[in-house]
Design a protein around this motif. Structure first.
Motif, PDB file in Angstrom:
ATOM      1  N   THR A 238       0.902  -1.082  -0.039  1.00 50.04           N
ATOM      2  CA  THR A 238       0.021  -0.134   0.170  1.00 50.04           C
ATOM      3  C   THR A 238       0.838   1.335   0.013  1.00 50.04           C
ATOM      4  O   THR A 238       0.753   2.268  -0.755  1.00 50.04           O
ATOM      5  CB  THR A 238      -0.830  -0.012   1.130  1.00 50.04           C
ATOM      6  OG1 THR A 238      -2.008  -1.178   1.122  1.00 50.04           O
ATOM      7  CG2 THR A 238      -1.744   1.219   1.078  1.00 50.04           C
TER       8      THR A 238
ATOM      9  N   GLU B  32       1.053  -2.433  -7.358  1.00 47.90           N
ATOM     10  CA  GLU B  32      -0.589  -1.778  -7.054  1.00 47.90           C
ATOM     11  C   GLU B  32      -1.415  -2.813  -7.123  1.00 47.90           C
ATOM     12  O   GLU B  32      -2.311  -3.089  -6.176  1.00 47.90           O
ATOM     13  CB  GLU B  32      -0.892  -0.834  -8.346  1.00 47.90           C
ATOM     14  CG  GLU B  32      -2.187  -0.530  -8.576  1.00 47.90           C
ATOM     15  CD  GLU B  32      -2.899   0.190  -7.207  1.00 47.90           C
ATOM     16  OE1 GLU B  32      -4.082   0.055  -7.233  1.00 47.90           O
ATOM     17  OE2 GLU B  32      -2.070   0.967  -6.531  1.00 47.90           O
TER      18      GLU B  32
ATOM     19  N   SER C 202      -3.793   7.050  -2.870  1.00 43.22           N
ATOM     20  CA  SER C 202      -2.359   7.435  -2.752  1.00 43.22           C
ATOM     21  C   SER C 202      -1.830   8.229  -1.787  1.00 43.22           C
ATOM     22  O   SER C 202      -0.797   7.934  -1.117  1.00 43.22           O
ATOM     23  CB  SER C 202      -1.812   8.049  -3.993  1.00 43.22           C
ATOM     24  OG  SER C 202      -2.739   9.278  -4.095  1.00 43.22           O
TER      25      SER C 202
ATOM     26  N   SER D 124       5.571  -1.152 -11.115  1.00 43.66           N
ATOM     27  CA  SER D 124       4.691  -0.383 -10.285  1.00 43.66           C
ATOM     28  C   SER D 124       3.365  -0.790 -10.414  1.00 43.66           C
ATOM     29  O   SER D 124       2.616  -0.759  -9.359  1.00 43.66           O
ATOM     30  CB  SER D 124       4.759   1.109 -10.974  1.00 43.66           C
ATOM     31  OG  SER D 124       6.058   1.749 -10.817  1.00 43.66           O
ATOM     32  N   ARG D 125       3.010  -1.533 -11.272  1.00 43.58           N
ATOM     33  CA  ARG D 125       1.676  -2.284 -11.731  1.00 43.58           C
ATOM     34  C   ARG D 125       1.582  -3.249 -10.897  1.00 43.58           C
ATOM     35  O   ARG D 125       0.536  -3.863 -10.140  1.00 43.58           O
ATOM     36  CB  ARG D 125       1.465  -2.501 -13.292  1.00 43.58           C
ATOM     37  CG  ARG D 125       0.061  -2.812 -13.783  1.00 43.58           C
ATOM     38  CD  ARG D 125      -0.158  -2.724 -15.178  1.00 43.58           C
ATOM     39  NE  ARG D 125       0.698  -3.390 -16.003  1.00 43.58           N
ATOM     40  CZ  ARG D 125       1.619  -2.633 -16.886  1.00 43.58           C
ATOM     41  NH1 ARG D 125       1.340  -1.375 -16.769  1.00 43.58           N
ATOM     42  NH2 ARG D 125       2.453  -3.456 -17.672  1.00 43.58           N
TER      43      ARG D 125
ATOM     44  N   LYS E 222       2.541   6.623  -6.842  1.00 42.65           N
ATOM     45  CA  LYS E 222       1.814   7.795  -7.322  1.00 42.65           C
ATOM     46  C   LYS E 222       1.718   8.982  -7.027  1.00 42.65           C
ATOM     47  O   LYS E 222       1.524   9.846  -8.060  1.00 42.65           O
ATOM     48  CB  LYS E 222       0.187   7.227  -6.883  1.00 42.65           C
ATOM     49  CG  LYS E 222      -0.200   5.640  -7.466  1.00 42.65           C
ATOM     50  CD  LYS E 222      -1.567   5.298  -6.951  1.00 42.65           C
ATOM     51  CE  LYS E 222      -2.185   4.082  -7.340  1.00 42.65           C
ATOM     52  NZ  LYS E 222      -3.164   3.463  -6.668  1.00 42.65           N
TER      53      LYS E 222
ATOM     54  N   SER F  47       2.973   1.636  -3.392  1.00 41.85           N
ATOM     55  CA  SER F  47       2.293   2.156  -4.437  1.00 41.85           C
ATOM     56  C   SER F  47       1.799   3.644  -4.374  1.00 41.85           C
ATOM     57  O   SER F  47       1.855   4.378  -5.462  1.00 41.85           O
ATOM     58  CB  SER F  47       0.956   1.138  -4.731  1.00 41.85           C
ATOM     59  OG  SER F  47       0.081   1.094  -3.497  1.00 41.85           O
ATOM     60  N   SER F  48       1.299   3.821  -2.972  1.00 40.53           N
ATOM     61  CA  SER F  48       0.937   5.269  -2.803  1.00 40.53           C
ATOM     62  C   SER F  48       2.201   6.457  -3.082  1.00 40.53           C
ATOM     63  O   SER F  48       2.013   7.470  -3.491  1.00 40.53           O
ATOM     64  CB  SER F  48       0.380   5.450  -1.081  1.00 40.53           C
ATOM     65  OG  SER F  48      -0.530   4.621  -0.990  1.00 40.53           O
TER      66      SER F  48
ATOM     67  N   SER G  79      -1.550  -4.420  -3.644  1.00 37.11           N
ATOM     68  CA  SER G  79      -2.150  -3.951  -2.970  1.00 37.11           C
ATOM     69  C   SER G  79      -3.616  -4.198  -2.908  1.00 37.11           C
ATOM     70  O   SER G  79      -4.361  -4.393  -1.903  1.00 37.11           O
ATOM     71  CB  SER G  79      -1.996  -2.358  -2.615  1.00 37.11           C
ATOM     72  OG  SER G  79      -2.572  -1.824  -4.112  1.00 37.11           O
TER      73      SER G  79
END
Length: 416
Positions: free
Chosen positions: A58, A175, A285, A171-172, A65, A61-62, A178
């Protein structure tokens, strides 16, 4: 059968679990503990199982972003969040001192048993902050050292943001990780009524309602202060930000009840994140960064209200008059102490040790309150968790990071 259960509102199922647990504990006492405690322990294990991967995916990924959007904004949001942590901690300790002086818990009490409890050793602040940086990432993850996991996640997220297109696939994946953890969280949350039954049954069975009698005044002071903080002070802050109270409290209810029965801010973290992102519809994010940060650093119940009232209780019990100097020390230790002891296990005990030591009050106060710690920890933790979601909500409002369809902004009936 399952279809019939699903028709019962979730909150009602939880209340039924609570009543059933209390009944089992009262009727069978300690005999019930070996049967109900494993049920509660299994629920706690399931929640704790989620913490490390959920925090890592989490936050990483946040940060990625936020970095893609505006790196400077990420820093601004972090500073705003920590400032609000400190402001609300100051309000909490003020309330705790006020309730303590009004009710004077501990006055006139004598002969309370001293539990065999050693105050926790307070690590130097430098050691706490150095300990955030792991020497072995795998070891930190394996041992569940959450602040170290947060640190690694921030670094990974920042790297993903800096590399942008070069790490688009990774990155994907982060995400997607998460999202997977959120789905597992939703499954575990459904077990809350069963977990509540086991947790409350073991507490009542172990301690018995009669063990609360001598310290009812202290318990009442803690509960009153926490309830005022959550249902008076927090609503004022929400209203000042133009947010709907019913939208907020309905959104955080699951997290509050999980915190109340598990007595663990970190254990509640998966539910808190779910409440902030899916129920309140805060920007994922931002909430994905701020809520885990709060779970480590935002302790209005354990770190502000409890040490303030417990200090007054200790002074009253041992016949010590609190001076203005004592009050100032309690303020400083309560506001800054929770930041300095972030990630240290047993934060309430650490905070009270810190406060009593700084104010020159007898550390025996810890041992006097040991028998009821679990009972008061329930409301302390629920207060902590509410604040851990409230602050990101306020900061999100100030920065336009709340979805326009959020129940914080519109009534549910307006969706049609």
């Amino acid at each position: 059968m399952l279809s019939l259960l699903n028709k019962i509102p979730f909150w009602l199922r939880t209340v039924i679990g609570l009543i059933a647990g209390i009944a089992i504990g009262v009727i069978y006492g300690e005999q019930a503990v070996p049967y109900v405690q494993p049920i509660g322990d299994l629920f706690l294990r399931l929640i704790k199982m989620l913490i490390v991967p959920l925090v890592f995916f989490t936050i990483a990924s946040s940060i990625a972003k936020l970095g893609h959007q505006d790196g400077g904004k990420a820093v601004k949001l972090g500073v705003q969040t920590i400032l609000w942590f400190m402001i609300t901690s100051a309000l909490a300790v003020t309330l705790g001192l006020g309730i303590g002086h009004l009710l004077q818990p501990g006055l006139g009490l004598t002969g309370l048993p001293l539990a065999e409890l050693k105050p926790k050793e307070i690590p130097p602040v430098v050691d706490v902050f150095l300990g955030i940086v792991p020497t072995n990432i795998i070891d930190a993850f394996a041992k569940g050292q959450v602040l170290s996991v947060v640190f690694v996640a921030i670094i990974v997220g920042a790297a993903l943001a800096a590399l942008r297109d070069k790490t688009e696939a990774l990155s994907r994946i982060v995400e997607q990780g998460s999202q997977v953890m959120f789905q597992i969280t939703r499954w575990v949350i459904r077990l809350t009524p069963i977990g509540v039954f086991g947790l409350i049954g073991s507490v009542v069975g172990s301690y018995g309602l009669e063990s609360l009698t001598p310290l009812l005044g202290f318990i009442g002071a803690i509960y009153l202060a926490c309830l005022i903080h959550v249902f008076v002070i927090y609503p004022i802050l929400l209203k000042l930000h133009g947010l709907r109270l019913s939208g907020f409290y309905s959104g955080v209810f699951q997290a509050q009840q999980t915190a109340f029965f598990t007595c663990s801010s970190l254990g509640t973290l998966p539910v808190s994140l779910n409440s902030a992102i899916n129920n309140l519809k805060l920007s994922p994010s931002y909430a994905g960064f701020a809520v885990p940060l709060g779970a480590n650093m935002k302790m209005d119940g354990c770190g502000a209200i409890y040490p303030a009232i417990a200090s007054i209780f200790t002074a009253n019990y041992f016949g010590i008059e609190l001076t203005p100097a004592h009050i100032v020390i309690i303020y400083i230790s309560s506001i800054l102490g929770s930041l300095a002891t972030a990630g240290v296990p047993g934060v309430a005990t650490v905070m009270l040790t810190l406060t009593l030591t700084a104010a020159g009050l007898p550390l025996e106060g810890l041992a006097l309150l040991a028998a009821i710690d679990r009972i008061i920890d329930m409301v302390r933790t629920a207060t902590n968790v509410t604040g851990q979601i409230l602050i990101p909500t306020l900061v999100a409002r100030e920065n336009g990071l709340i979805d326009k369809e959020s129940p914080l902004l519109i009534r549910p009936s307006n969706h049609a």
